[in-house]
Design an enzyme around this catalytic site. Structure first.
Site, PDB file in Angstrom:
ATOM      1  CE  LYS A 158       2.636 -15.822  -7.699  1.00  0.00           C
ATOM      2  NZ  LYS A 158       3.093 -16.987  -8.233  1.00  0.00           N
ATOM      3  CB  SER A 160      -4.222  -3.264   5.361  1.00  0.00           C
ATOM      4  OG  SER A 160      -5.294  -4.190   5.784  1.00  0.00           O
ATOM      5  N   GLY A 206       6.455   3.545  -0.435  1.00  0.00           N
ATOM      6  CA  GLY A 206       7.565   4.326  -0.108  1.00  0.00           C
ATOM      7  C   GLY A 206       8.385   3.261  -0.231  1.00  0.00           C
ATOM      8  N   GLY A 230       0.301  -1.105  -0.497  1.00  0.00           N
ATOM      9  CA  GLY A 230       0.283  -0.107   0.033  1.00  0.00           C
ATOM     10  C   GLY A 230       0.861   1.431   0.217  1.00  0.00           C
ATOM     11  N   GLY A 241       3.837   0.055   2.087  1.00  0.00           N
ATOM     12  CA  GLY A 241       4.939  -0.915   0.802  1.00  0.00           C
ATOM     13  C   GLY A 241       5.495   0.177  -0.117  1.00  0.00           C
ATOM     14  CG  HIS A 251      -0.127   1.091  13.438  1.00  0.00           C
ATOM     15  ND1 HIS A 251       0.163   2.480  14.527  1.00  0.00           N
ATOM     16  CD2 HIS A 251      -1.492   1.409  13.221  1.00  0.00           C
ATOM     17  CE1 HIS A 251      -1.463   3.441  14.556  1.00  0.00           C
ATOM     18  NE2 HIS A 251      -2.346   2.197  14.303  1.00  0.00           N
TER      19      HIS A 251
HETATM   20  N1  LIG Z   1      -0.593   5.160   5.417  1.00  0.00           N
HETATM   21  C1  LIG Z   1       0.233   5.806   6.229  1.00  0.00           C
HETATM   22  O1  LIG Z   1       0.455   6.748   5.890  1.00  0.00           O
HETATM   23  C2  LIG Z   1       0.724   5.050   7.188  1.00  0.00           C
HETATM   24  C3  LIG Z   1       1.188   5.907   8.329  1.00  0.00           C
HETATM   25  C4  LIG Z   1       2.638   4.792   8.869  1.00  0.00           C
HETATM   26  C5  LIG Z   1       2.033   3.645   9.178  1.00  0.00           C
HETATM   27  N2  LIG Z   1       1.143   3.025   8.712  1.00  0.00           N
HETATM   28  C6  LIG Z   1       1.053   1.953   8.968  1.00  0.00           C
HETATM   29  O2  LIG Z   1       1.609   0.492   7.835  1.00  0.00           O
HETATM   30  C7  LIG Z   1       0.986  -0.251   7.647  1.00  0.00           C
HETATM   31  C8  LIG Z   1       0.506  -0.899   6.568  1.00  0.00           C
HETATM   32  O3  LIG Z   1      -0.484   0.316   6.212  1.00  0.00           O
HETATM   33  P1  LIG Z   1      -0.263   1.305   4.405  1.00  0.00           P
HETATM   34  O4  LIG Z   1      -0.762   2.449   4.420  1.00  0.00           O
HETATM   35  O5  LIG Z   1       0.711   1.199   3.504  1.00  0.00           O
HETATM   36  O6  LIG Z   1      -1.655  -0.439   3.586  1.00  0.00           O
HETATM   37  P2  LIG Z   1      -2.856  -0.531   3.446  1.00  0.00           P
HETATM   38  O7  LIG Z   1      -3.818   0.581   2.491  1.00  0.00           O
HETATM   39  O8  LIG Z   1      -3.743  -0.611   5.248  1.00  0.00           O
HETATM   40  O9  LIG Z   1      -2.441  -1.732   2.557  1.00  0.00           O
HETATM   41  C9  LIG Z   1      -2.611  -2.073   1.916  1.00  0.00           C
HETATM   42  C10 LIG Z   1      -2.349  -3.848   1.786  1.00  0.00           C
HETATM   43  O10 LIG Z   1      -2.721  -4.705   2.379  1.00  0.00           O
HETATM   44  C11 LIG Z   1      -2.564  -5.338   1.243  1.00  0.00           C
HETATM   45  N3  LIG Z   1      -3.716  -6.803   2.100  1.00  0.00           N
HETATM   46  C12 LIG Z   1      -5.497  -6.188   2.685  1.00  0.00           C
HETATM   47  N4  LIG Z   1      -6.480  -7.420   3.128  1.00  0.00           N
HETATM   48  C13 LIG Z   1      -4.812  -8.469   2.748  1.00  0.00           C
HETATM   49  C14 LIG Z   1      -5.648  -9.711   2.515  1.00  0.00           C
HETATM   50  N5  LIG Z   1      -6.992  -9.875   2.991  1.00  0.00           N
HETATM   51  N6  LIG Z   1      -4.275 -10.621   2.684  1.00  0.00           N
HETATM   52  C15 LIG Z   1      -3.206 -10.102   1.908  1.00  0.00           C
HETATM   53  N7  LIG Z   1      -3.317  -8.674   1.892  1.00  0.00           N
HETATM   54  C16 LIG Z   1      -4.318  -7.810   2.474  1.00  0.00           C
HETATM   55  C17 LIG Z   1      -3.150  -4.957  -0.145  1.00  0.00           C
HETATM   56  O11 LIG Z   1      -2.806  -5.828  -1.228  1.00  0.00           O
HETATM   57  P3  LIG Z   1      -3.896  -5.870  -2.121  1.00  0.00           P
HETATM   58  O12 LIG Z   1      -3.450  -4.897  -2.944  1.00  0.00           O
HETATM   59  O13 LIG Z   1      -3.984  -7.298  -2.775  1.00  0.00           O
HETATM   60  O14 LIG Z   1      -5.400  -5.540  -1.686  1.00  0.00           O
HETATM   61  C18 LIG Z   1      -2.251  -3.866   1.014  1.00  0.00           C
HETATM   62  O15 LIG Z   1      -1.002  -4.499  -0.616  1.00  0.00           O
HETATM   63  C19 LIG Z   1      -0.173  -0.428   8.511  1.00  0.00           C
HETATM   64  O16 LIG Z   1       0.389  -1.051   9.789  1.00  0.00           O
HETATM   65  C20 LIG Z   1      -0.631   0.907   8.778  1.00  0.00           C
HETATM   66  O17 LIG Z   1      -1.324   1.759  10.111  1.00  0.00           O
HETATM   67  C21 LIG Z   1       0.497   3.360   7.567  1.00  0.00           C
END
Ligand SMILES: NC(=O)c1ccc[n+]([C@@H]2O[C@H](COP(=O)([O-])OP(=O)(O)OC[C@H]3O[C@@H](n4cnc5c(N)ncnc54)[C@H](OP(=O)(O)O)[C@@H]3O)[C@@H](O)[C@H]2O)c1
Length: 413
Positions: free
Chosen positions: A113, A150, A95, A90, A93, A175
């Site tokens: 996949k 996520s 960045g 996401g 990932g 997180h």
């Molecule tokens: N975004 C921010 O600003 C931020 C800042 C600091 C920390 N964080 C933390 O960083 C972590 C990642 O957050 P994010 O915002 O980058 O991502 P996110 O949007 O919350 O998660 C997306 C990822 O999760 C995968 N995913 C979702 N459901 C799934 C499942 N059932 N099985 C396998 N993969 C699945 C998605 O893959 P698909 O595309 O295949 O669905 C995608 O690669 C979290 O712990 C978040 O709290 C985020």
């Protein structure tokens, strides 16, 4: 609409120009005083020992680690025997993964996949079978498992992933959510691995942009479990490797409580609620959409908030008229008194796991993306944000012929 891309580009040329309330007359005594107080904002390093800076933040001593002490060669040496397996692609990932790759480290990506993330990873140059795998394969291959799924998916996939995180590996989060709320998430970490956290204080897109600009985002670091005695050093090295500039020490608990609280409050939910309340009152009292938007959002985001961000609240006050300053000082106390009970309610809701429960339940639904999109559309359709779109289409530097083009598309906004 043909003109869509153009205003975006033009918007980049805008600066935080003084608006009605901001005085452009410089220098003035109040402003000069604010300026003198503004720099430096904190007492600068009092001690600097091999990467450690003890700094005073408003009289409280804290330790800060910085990128300068971890040049690329040192990172490469530190991780020379490691495979960094980043699972989830996401915002974070993307960045963190690209930054690690640019640092010359051995990083692989694991995602579902043929999901949306798989396609995005391929577009970013990750090669299936070489450095792009399904989630389980990546975890098996990795020595540092970066769980960037996520938060809901971290809980869902844990029964499958946990047995693959074997002794000697390192488990990394961005997180504290999963381990801290383990009663709800069921993420009980293995007892024989280091468990560390690097939480960038911003979107993964910003993590990438700042890195590319040669700067670094602020991040929190923490250790949940130190089996090797090296967990903290690993957290610092990982923090720099993913693109952080400065690293602030915290705990998993403090990180997750403050993060969930902040995003529901001033960072996102609270500020949106305040914008809506102010806008609605202005509209109900007969003001036009553009006037209501300009006085609520535009002036805030384009002029005043950047002043706060740059040099602090007193700097912003000092840059405004005495009339504005008098009223703002008087009313800020009333807003604080009225809002503080709500903030306490919010903190309780974070602390007792209610927010976690809600997030897990909602984000585990198969159609969570579609449901969010529906809510995003509802926000997009609110008059305030439609009015905002129109206001943003009129940057001051616009060429006359562009204005004509835009007015033609006005009704579609
Ligand atoms: N975004 C921010 O600003 C931020 C800042 C600091 C920390 N964080 C933390 O960083 C972590 C990642 O957050 P994010 O915002 O980058 O991502 P996110 O949007 O919350 O998660 C997306 C990822 O999760 C995968 N995913 C979702 N459901 C799934 C499942 N059932 N099985 C396998 N993969 C699945 C998605 O893959 P698909 O595309 O295949 O669905 C995608 O690669 C979290 O712990 C978040 O709290 C985020």
């Amino acid at each position: 609409m043909a003109s869509r891309g153009l205003p975006r580009a033009l918007r980049l040329t805008r600066v935080a120009a003084p608006r009605s309330v901001v005085s452009a007359a410089l220098p003035r005594p109040a402003l000069a005083k604010a300026a003198a107080n503004a720099i430096p904002r904190v007492s600068l390093p009092t001690t600097a020992v091999r990467g450690v800076k003890n700094m005073s933040f408003a009289g409280h001593s804290e330790t800060v680690y910085e990128r300068e002490d971890w040049p690329r060669e040192k990172l490469q040496e530190f991780f020379k025997n490691d495979t960094l397996a980043l699972i989830g692609y996401g915002s974070q990932g993307h960045g963190q993964g690209l930054n690690l790759r640019d640092q010359g480290l051995n990083v692989i990506v694991g995602v579902r996949k043929d999901g949306a993330s798989w396609k995005e990873a391929v577009q970013d140059g990750w090669v299936p079978g070489k450095n792009l795998f399904d989630v389980n394969t990546a975890v098996e291959k990795g020595t540092v498992i970066m769980n960037l799924l996520s938060d809901a998916a971290q809980s869902e996939t844990w029964p499958t992933l946990k047995p693959l995180i074997t002794k000697g590996k390192t488990l990394y989060f961005s997180h504290g959510f999963s381990p801290v709320f383990k009663d709800l998430t069921k993420v009980e970490v293995p007892t024989d691995v280091d468990v560390i956290l690097v939480a960038p204080k911003g979107s993964g897109r910003t993590v990438r942009t700042l890195f590319r600009e040669g700067r670094g985002i602020n991040s929190s670091i923490a250790v949940y479990q130190d089996v090797t005695g090296q967990a903290k050093e690993k957290a610092i090295a990982m923090g720099v490797a993913v693109g952080s500039g400065y690293l602030y020490e915290t705990t998993f608990e403090k990180e997750v409580y403050s993060d969930l609280y902040g995003e529901r409050g001033c960072l996102m939910g609270g500020i949106h609620g305040m914008f809506l309340a102010q806008y609605e009152v202005l509209r109900e009292r007969g003001h036009t959409p553009s006037e209501a938007f300009n006085e609520t959002v535009e002036e805030a985001t384009q002029s005043l908030y950047p002043l706060i961000g740059g040099n602090g609240m007193d700097w912003m006050y000092a840059a405004c008229s005495t009339t504005a300053r008098r009223g703002a000082i008087d009313w800020s106390g009333r807003f604080k008194d009225n809002l503080k009970p709500l903030f306490n309610e919010l903190y309780d809701s974070v602390r007792d796991g209610s927010e976690t429960k809600r997030s897990l339940e909602y984000n585990s639904q198969k159609d969570y993306r579609e449901k969010y999109e529906k809510e995003m559309q509802e926000i997009r359709d609110l008059e305030i944000w439609r009015a905002g779109k129109a206001v943003r289409y009129l940057p001051p530097s616009r060429e006359p012929e562009i204005n004509v083009m835009l007015y033609q598309g006005w009704e579609k906004l």
